[in-house]
Write a protein that holds these residues in place. Sequence first.
Motif, PDB file in Angstrom:
ATOM      1  N   GLN A  57      51.007  23.594   1.862  1.00  0.00           N
ATOM      2  CA  GLN A  57      50.337  22.848   3.215  1.00  0.00           C
ATOM      3  C   GLN A  57      48.719  23.379   2.821  1.00  0.00           C
ATOM      4  O   GLN A  57      48.081  21.935   2.487  1.00  0.00           O
ATOM      5  CB  GLN A  57      50.942  23.043   4.791  1.00  0.00           C
ATOM      6  N   TYR A  58      48.448  24.064   2.958  1.00  0.00           N
ATOM      7  CA  TYR A  58      47.166  24.889   3.028  1.00  0.00           C
ATOM      8  C   TYR A  58      46.855  24.492   1.943  1.00  0.00           C
ATOM      9  O   TYR A  58      45.100  23.854   1.980  1.00  0.00           O
ATOM     10  CB  TYR A  58      46.443  25.902   3.302  1.00  0.00           C
ATOM     11  N   ASP A  59      47.346  24.433   0.539  1.00  0.00           N
ATOM     12  CA  ASP A  59      46.866  24.153  -0.906  1.00  0.00           C
ATOM     13  C   ASP A  59      46.906  22.997  -0.911  1.00  0.00           C
ATOM     14  O   ASP A  59      45.894  22.654  -1.845  1.00  0.00           O
ATOM     15  CB  ASP A  59      47.760  25.141  -1.879  1.00  0.00           C
ATOM     16  N   GLY A 190      44.612  17.828   8.002  1.00  0.00           N
ATOM     17  CA  GLY A 190      43.025  18.717   6.737  1.00  0.00           C
ATOM     18  C   GLY A 190      41.628  18.310   7.531  1.00  0.00           C
ATOM     19  O   GLY A 190      41.151  19.146   7.405  1.00  0.00           O
ATOM     20  N   VAL A 191      41.569  17.334   7.563  1.00  0.00           N
ATOM     21  CA  VAL A 191      40.030  16.703   7.771  1.00  0.00           C
ATOM     22  C   VAL A 191      39.417  17.441   9.337  1.00  0.00           C
ATOM     23  O   VAL A 191      38.477  18.517   9.445  1.00  0.00           O
ATOM     24  CB  VAL A 191      39.684  15.750   7.671  1.00  0.00           C
ATOM     25  N   ALA A 192      40.837  17.165   9.987  1.00  0.00           N
ATOM     26  CA  ALA A 192      40.389  18.137  11.484  1.00  0.00           C
ATOM     27  C   ALA A 192      40.054  19.860  11.736  1.00  0.00           C
ATOM     28  O   ALA A 192      39.563  20.627  11.844  1.00  0.00           O
ATOM     29  CB  ALA A 192      41.693  18.203  12.092  1.00  0.00           C
ATOM     30  N   ARG A 193      40.910  20.511  10.144  1.00  0.00           N
ATOM     31  CA  ARG A 193      41.101  21.720  10.282  1.00  0.00           C
ATOM     32  C   ARG A 193      39.512  22.068   9.784  1.00  0.00           C
ATOM     33  O   ARG A 193      39.075  22.883   9.667  1.00  0.00           O
ATOM     34  CB  ARG A 193      42.109  22.212   9.321  1.00  0.00           C
ATOM     35  N   TYR A 194      39.467  21.258   8.283  1.00  0.00           N
ATOM     36  CA  TYR A 194      37.872  21.458   7.705  1.00  0.00           C
ATOM     37  C   TYR A 194      36.773  21.110   9.018  1.00  0.00           C
ATOM     38  O   TYR A 194      35.689  21.813   9.119  1.00  0.00           O
ATOM     39  CB  TYR A 194      37.694  20.686   6.498  1.00  0.00           C
TER      40      TYR A 194
END
Length: 694
Positions: A57-59, A190-194
């Motif tokens: 998922q992270y990849d 993913g944007v939230a994690r960024y």
Amino acid sequence: MYKSMKKYKKWIMVIGGSVLMVLFILPQGISSMSGDPQKRVIGSINGVKLRADEKRQYDLEYRALMKFPPIAISLANMAGSADHYMLLAREAESAGYVGGEGDGEASVTDDQTIGLLVTMQKLSSMGGLDARTYQQFLPMMYEQVMRSAEGQKQIEQLRGDGAPGVIGIRRIVGEVANKEGLSFEAFCMGVARYAGIRRMQDGYENAARVSDRRSLAAVREAAESLTIDFVLVPSDRLIAALPEPTEDEIKAHYEKYRNLEAAEGENGIGYRKPDRVKLEWLEVNKASVAKSIKLIDAHVRERWNKENPTGTQEAYDKGRVAFEERLRNEYAEDLIKIAESRYRDLVSEALKGFALEGKFRKLPEDWLAKRLPLEQLAQGIVAGVKAETTSRDERERWQSPVDFPAPIVQDVTAWRSHEELQETRGIGQSELQRGTTRLRFADAMFSVRELLPTTTLPLQMGVIPIFDRPLADSNGNVFYPRVIGVRPKGEPESLDEVRTQVVTDIKRLKAFETLKADVEKTTAIATTGGLDAVTAAYPPPVPAPVVPPATPPAPEPALAIQRDVKVGKDNVQGGGGGPAVAAINTLEFRALVMSRFATIDPLQPIDAQPAPARTVGLALPKSLSAAFARITKIDPLTIEELRAAGDRSTRLVTGTEIQSAADVGFPFTYEALKARMNYKLIGVGEDPDAPKTK
């Protein structure tokens, strides 16, 4: 045992058959029993198991985010790989910096993100921008987009997904996500994690608290400066009168410095050489080719009439010379293409004698003697073009055959560094076009296999390369180089290679000792007589007499006074720059000049200050010179400047401390995170918590 099996044979068959029937009907049961490969444990972070589906998922997130322009540049600076991104995201999540999908969606669809996307599209349309230039122009163009009516209109269009025929931001994001197998919602996560990673790093960088007194000291150090005039006296000025060193001195000096870079050695002396190459090449000169073309008069008139349907005979006669010159330049390109084709045929034929090794050739030990001579290649090109143009040109442009000028042969050069290749006249300004990118001549030649084993160019020592397109400069001249020698960086081949420089450096060192011993005396001269007196104290050396008809060398000029150079705690600038300004830009010289700040009254005219307080002199070992300066202006920090600085003073101190921390070890590098979070990858299916067997 056999009797027992025979006794219960019926029951075994019934139960076994039932099991087989169930497995046949429900084949997915087999995979369930064997375990889902996506659930296997592949590592651990902080002692917590990391499963394959989590890492995947992270990849996927990282790959998708790196393909979304408004995020890609910033993320690339924060995370150099998917693993790095994963550890940053886990760290930010554990610290509470990461929101949910809604946070990511709001970030994706806000005006700032859309404005960045519009700006990047504009920059991309300009083409040919490298990453550094791209980032340099990005802030300025972003401001223009956000302020302009056209930019706001484009932002509004991208925001309006429902408008007919409009591809909105959600659709763009959706396409980026789909290419990596993610849903729109997953991409937003993913944007939230960024965003969480950015909050975490911003929090770290802004965590410092600085006192008012310390802020004031920092602003003063950064803002206060002194302006000087100065004279730089190089030790070279004194070497003419020195005797030649002995052979023992030469050998001892060479042994001391032969394995040092010039920048590493004390006094800036060192003889290690950078990577170097020897080259030879052919040049097809476009101007010469154009000059060789004899145009057919009827064709010239036909082209003129076509381009000037209402033109008169008088206009034709008046403009004919310039028009014919234009046609020759145009047709020269066609002839150069014919020459290129012949060149490829000749080189390919010559290479048949050397066995292939992938895309390279295996050369014999005596390849230098067996190589195709460039003179022969040049003659072959001339003959090939003549043969190709013997028949009448089908477009009847030029008289046949064309007397194609022989390509210019450049013999084998001396060893040349990358910098020296760039400065080579003619070919040094050429470029190699590969697709949409252009590679400078020097960069291409230093991509030779012997220096760069991973090169993607068909370039090796001893072989004339055949590129997709030849090297060419802005004037249309074409070049065909061959690398004849390669020498990786290291010590000189022998003392003889650098003997002249060694002798000069020995003299410079001796002269510097004299210069250094006289610094106090020369500073006194500058104090009483000004900088003009310093230049008079070190006049140009008298040139040695020459025997006619030899031309005597041009006399050296007097030492120059560099004016209006600003000296601060951390930098020296102004005065037109140049080597002299670079020479005084040392910690010791800046500290000496700035130490006079406290001795000068800012409320009095500078000329009224005592001359000793504003005159300094210092020997500069790195450049084997001495500098003598007179302070001409003081720039103290004013209360207005301090008020204008506001909280920038605090950020200045914080930024300095962050930089110092980065020198020791920035906490968000991959290696730092990996060690701190105890990140481990293990064998497939291995349980990190399982006891280890010996």
